[in-house]
Design a protein around this motif. Sequence first.
Motif, PDB file in Angstrom:
ATOM      1  N   ALA A   1       1.077  -1.156  -0.096  1.00 20.35           N
ATOM      2  CA  ALA A   1      -0.047  -0.122  -0.139  1.00 20.35           C
ATOM      3  C   ALA A   1       0.827   1.192  -0.007  1.00 20.35           C
ATOM      4  CB  ALA A   1      -0.882   0.006   1.174  1.00 20.35           C
ATOM      5  N   GLY A   2       1.840   1.291   0.820  1.00 21.41           N
ATOM      6  CA  GLY A   2       3.078   2.504   0.886  1.00 21.41           C
ATOM      7  C   GLY A   2       3.599   2.588  -0.592  1.00 21.41           C
ATOM      8  N   GLY A   3       4.008   1.673  -1.146  1.00 19.37           N
ATOM      9  CA  GLY A   3       4.522   1.790  -2.444  1.00 19.37           C
ATOM     10  C   GLY A   3       3.741   2.017  -3.650  1.00 19.37           C
ATOM     11  N   THR A   4       2.447   1.747  -3.415  1.00 17.49           N
ATOM     12  CA  THR A   4       1.229   2.315  -4.449  1.00 17.49           C
ATOM     13  C   THR A   4       1.052   3.682  -4.288  1.00 17.49           C
ATOM     14  OG1 THR A   4       0.364   0.083  -4.584  1.00 17.49           O
ATOM     15  CG2 THR A   4      -0.972   1.879  -5.250  1.00 17.49           C
ATOM     16  N   TRP A   5       0.868   4.115  -2.715  1.00 19.86           N
ATOM     17  CA  TRP A   5       0.593   5.527  -2.631  1.00 19.86           C
ATOM     18  C   TRP A   5       1.821   6.555  -3.128  1.00 19.86           C
ATOM     19  CZ3 TRP A   5       2.934   8.726   1.106  1.00 19.86           C
ATOM     20  CH2 TRP A   5       2.368   9.990   1.362  1.00 19.86           C
TER      21      TRP A   5
END
Length: 172
Positions: A157-161
């Motif tokens: 999720a952090g990488g996508t954000w």
Amino acid sequence: MRRTARLLTGTALAVAVAGVATAPASGGETGRLEVFPSSVVPGADVTVNTAACGAETAAGDASAVGAGTFTLAPSAHEQDAIGQFRVPPSAQPGTYEIVARCGGSDRQVTGDLMVTLTSTRGQVQPRGHVNTGVGGALGPDPVQTAAGVAALAVAAAGGTWLLHRRARGDGI
């Protein structure tokens, strides 16, 4: 000095002549019984061959290891005689002499067979599960498995954000 050289030369020549006189009359080749594999476990099959008998049959004797007699038949491969026998399951570890006698003559050839309790040819296949640490999804500790899945979800999720912000031009 010359006398010593002549004496040594004469002695060397006498030794060479004596060596030639005691050499086998068959051209130096006495023949050998080839045993394959040369090291086996009890119950294994053994193949033997020899070129000493030419295109003749031969009588093999593996009674030293408890396998009894067997026949070596002519082979198309370089006029070898080839035969096979099975080492009995009750054979004890040790080195045994295998003998073959050529059919048309009194010629005899021998080879050695080593019987061992462990095989040197094949690999042993692993059995059971492998203890590699934390375990997999079906591992013994569901709390550690859930923590690992949660950590992967947060990282994804952090990488996508971060990639989404960079694509919009907001900066990092």
